[in-house]
Design a protein around this motif. Structure first.
Motif, PDB file in Angstrom:
ATOM      1  N   HIS A 190     -13.890  40.228 -46.446  1.00 40.50           N
ATOM      2  CA  HIS A 190     -14.462  38.985 -46.975  1.00 40.50           C
ATOM      3  C   HIS A 190     -15.059  38.229 -45.794  1.00 40.50           C
ATOM      4  O   HIS A 190     -14.360  37.858 -44.846  1.00 40.50           O
ATOM      5  N   GLY A 191     -16.374  38.025 -45.862  1.00 41.03           N
ATOM      6  CA  GLY A 191     -17.026  37.383 -44.726  1.00 41.03           C
ATOM      7  C   GLY A 191     -16.936  38.273 -43.507  1.00 41.03           C
ATOM      8  O   GLY A 191     -17.265  39.459 -43.545  1.00 41.03           O
ATOM      9  N   GLU A 192     -16.469  37.720 -42.417  1.00 38.23           N
ATOM     10  CA  GLU A 192     -16.355  38.475 -41.171  1.00 38.23           C
ATOM     11  C   GLU A 192     -14.960  39.027 -40.928  1.00 38.23           C
ATOM     12  O   GLU A 192     -14.666  39.536 -39.845  1.00 38.23           O
ATOM     13  N   PHE A 193     -14.074  38.937 -41.938  1.00 34.16           N
ATOM     14  CA  PHE A 193     -12.689  39.353 -41.730  1.00 34.16           C
ATOM     15  C   PHE A 193     -12.272  40.416 -42.743  1.00 34.16           C
ATOM     16  O   PHE A 193     -12.812  40.483 -43.863  1.00 34.16           O
ATOM     17  N   LEU A 194     -11.303  41.221 -42.351  1.00 31.85           N
ATOM     18  CA  LEU A 194     -10.684  42.168 -43.270  1.00 31.85           C
ATOM     19  C   LEU A 194      -9.654  41.434 -44.121  1.00 31.85           C
ATOM     20  O   LEU A 194      -8.915  40.575 -43.622  1.00 31.85           O
ATOM     21  N   THR A 195      -9.614  41.751 -45.399  1.00 36.69           N
ATOM     22  CA  THR A 195      -8.558  41.223 -46.253  1.00 36.69           C
ATOM     23  C   THR A 195      -7.260  41.993 -45.967  1.00 36.69           C
ATOM     24  O   THR A 195      -7.250  42.985 -45.235  1.00 36.69           O
ATOM     25  N   HIS A 196      -6.156  41.526 -46.571  1.00 39.51           N
ATOM     26  CA  HIS A 196      -4.902  42.277 -46.432  1.00 39.51           C
ATOM     27  C   HIS A 196      -5.084  43.708 -46.933  1.00 39.51           C
ATOM     28  O   HIS A 196      -4.556  44.660 -46.345  1.00 39.51           O
ATOM     29  N   LEU A 197      -5.820  43.874 -48.049  1.00 43.23           N
ATOM     30  CA  LEU A 197      -6.076  45.211 -48.571  1.00 43.23           C
ATOM     31  C   LEU A 197      -6.897  46.022 -47.583  1.00 43.23           C
ATOM     32  O   LEU A 197      -6.645  47.223 -47.388  1.00 43.23           O
ATOM     33  N   GLY A 198      -7.870  45.396 -46.938  1.00 44.39           N
ATOM     34  CA  GLY A 198      -8.670  46.088 -45.936  1.00 44.39           C
ATOM     35  C   GLY A 198      -7.847  46.532 -44.743  1.00 44.39           C
ATOM     36  O   GLY A 198      -8.021  47.646 -44.229  1.00 44.39           O
ATOM     37  N   ILE A 199      -6.942  45.666 -44.272  1.00 44.49           N
ATOM     38  CA  ILE A 199      -6.058  46.040 -43.158  1.00 44.49           C
ATOM     39  C   ILE A 199      -5.163  47.200 -43.573  1.00 44.49           C
ATOM     40  O   ILE A 199      -4.954  48.149 -42.807  1.00 44.49           O
TER      41      ILE A 199
END
Length: 559
Positions: A190-199
């Motif tokens: 989301h935006g420039e960051f990884l979500t918890h799911l992405g991590i």
């Protein structure tokens, strides 16, 4: 039009018109949809119908009336009504209810949740569970660790993106997205960051380790005395959930042990633990666990059984008694990712598949137990009746069974007889009428027989049929392989030279579509294996080595 279920309900126009209007009942359904995953109410279509009455007209003021009446009776519910004209000319309202970002309720303080095709009340401690599980921002999409999207593990990211682009479950429009857009689409960033799911799925090891509830799996093997004889652990956070499923299956040698069963002059090898069952159990444990609660996943292997223990209770609305028929998403984005990667079947079918495989292998049904802090699923390795394996395989080959029929026949094949009441309990059904989709066709075929009446009716499979596998019905030719069909046609024409296509179709197999017979004959002619004589409806066929044959008269032939 779809049937009523988790995401759809139908209401008569009378429910929102005149003195018969029941606004409180409609408000209850709207709250239930908002607290689940959202849904649609089709107002103006009767429960048993798929279209509105011909000529039905929706009053122009009704959509605004719906908004006002439901808003007066609910909290945190959004309504999106649309008037639609059906093919027959009748009008109805499609009332979309999006998933609420916070807990929805009626104005008098009642809570409901959509479970299958019903709106169930939520009371007592379950209200607190609903509030906890329905946080304004789900755990999956939070970005509290502020891990930049540039910090993804390039190997894991590349593998995931390729798998999604190669999957036939992903829409072409999604596959056309750039890698960055694809991660956003699946809520991995989301935006420039990884979500918890992405991590969880794409992050590097040390970032995944910072997630307090990143899954850890422990395998513990015990002997007949309960003593620990082996232990494996996947606790270093190097693997994402998709890789964990593969690693556990490959790293535990006990899962690939096989039984050797007598099968006439030969031996039949049956797995001690079926791969489909193990993978489904692992996927369920990873996808449906509450990621707001700490706790490891335990695989406890005993000489006669395997226990899979997952932290946290079942999702709100799911119980051990309705698990076969109820679908509630807890981690919807992770579930969608697993589905699109073809690591799990359609939503809600995983436990059904476990039942189907175990029962068709002559094993007991899985046992599900829920405690306040964990869920335990137990599967047994012993085969109660080896003959069930051949019975289900032969029945499926003969009749092309549905999943429900395989489950029901598997249950009956393991018992001498079961009453309607016992079957209703075993299949987690609500009434004897609900048995019909499970047993109607097997009863028609004579595979299942009955004695008695009402709930005392006893269902059983004839022991002689179970032992001899002597099905009355012949094997259908609908699924015959192409090369076998070509050989059958060639042999038939050899016996009956000068035959027309209708005669060939009737003798080879009327259940085979005529168009398929025609394509096969054309192929045989093109290959020089048949010779055609005549034109249009008068065309006859013979083998190349034979002269023409008058065959039957035109009047006696099927065309």
């Amino acid at each position: 039009m779809s049937e009523e279920g988790q995401l759809l309900d139908k209401k008569s126009l009378r429910a929102v018109s005149g003195k018969s209007a029941n606004w409180d009942e409609l408000a209850k359904d709207c709250v239930a949809f908002a607290n689940a995953t959202g849904g649609t109410l089709l107002i103006g279509i009767e429960d048993s119908e798929s279209e509105p009455p011909v000529g039905q007209v929706v009053p122009p003021t009704l959509p605004d009336t719906l908004r006002r009446k439901i808003s007066e009776r609910t909290v945190n519910v959004t309504l999106l009504p649309t008037v639609i004209i059906a093919d027959g000319g009748g009008q109805y309202i499609s009332l979309a209810i999006p998933r609420s970002q916070s807990v929805a309720s009626t104005t008098d303080g009642r809570y409901f949740l959509r479970i299958a095709d019903q709106s169930k009340p939520v009371t007592g401690d379950d209200v607190m569970r609903l509030a906890t599980e329905r946080s304004a921002l789900p755990w999956e999409v939070q970005t509290t660790l502020r891990v930049a999207r540039s910090e993804v593990d390039p190997t894991k990211c590349g593998r995931l993106v390729r798998a999604l682009r190669d999957s036939d479950r992903v829409k072409p429009s999604v596959k056309e997205k750039t890698d960055r857009e694809l991660l956003d689409h699946y809520q991995l960033s989301h935006g420039e960051f990884l979500t918890h799911l992405g991590i969880l799925c794409l992050g590097k090891q040390y970032h995944r380790a910072q997630l307090p509830t990143a899954p850890v799996i422990q395998f513990i093997k015990r002997d007949e005395h309960g003593q620990k004889v082996n232990k494996l652990a996947w606790d270093d956070h190097t693997l994402n959930p998709m890789e964990l499923v593969e690693a556990v299956w490959l790293d535990v040698p006990d899962f690939r042990e096989r039984y050797e069963l007598p099968d006439g002059l030969y031996r039949q090898h049956v797995p001690a633990f079926d791969e489909i069952v193990i993978r489904e159990l692992l996927v369920n444990a990873l996808v449906h666990r509450p990621y707001t609660q700490r706790g490891d996943i335990f695989l406890n292997l005993y000489p006669d059984k395997l226990e899979v223990v997952n932290p946290g209770p079942l999702p709100l609305g799911v119980t051990p008694q309705n698990v076969l028929h109820t679908t509630v998403r807890r981690n919807e984005h992770l579930a969608r990712l697993f589905h699109d990667l073809k690591l799990m079947e359609r939503e809600g079918s995983g436990f059904d598949k476990i039942y189907e495989v175990l029962l068709s292998q002559g094993r007991p049904a899985p046992e599900l137990m829920e405690r306040h802090d964990r869920v335990q699923v137990t599967i047994y390795r012993r085969i109660l009746k080896p003959e069930v394996i051949d019975f289900i395989a032969k029945a499926d080959q003969t009749y092309q069974l549905t999943q429900r029929e395989r489950i029901a026949l598997g249950l009956l094949a393991q018992h001498e007889a079961m009453t309607a009441r016992e079957l209703i309990g075993a299949l987690e059904l609500s009434s004897a009428e609900a048995l019909q989709p499970w047993l109607r066709r097997p009863l028609d075929w004579g595979v299942v027989q009955t004695r008695g009446r009402t709930q005392a009716t006893r269902y059983f499979i004839t022991p002689e049929l179970l032992q001899a596998l002597d099905f009355v019905s012949g094997t259908s030719l609908k699924r015959i392989e192409p090369y076998r069909l070509l050989a059958l046609i060639e042999e038939d024409v050899g016996h009956y030279p000068g035959s027309r296509i209708g005669q060939i179709h009737e003798r080879v197999g009327p259940e085979i579509p005529r168009s398929r017979i025609k394509r096969s004959i054309t192929q045989l002619v093109d290959e020089g294996r048949l010779v055609s004589e005549g034109v249009r409806s008068g065309t006859r066929y013979r083998l190349p080595s034979l002269g023409s044959h008058p065959g039957q008269s035109d009047e006696d032939e099927p065309r």
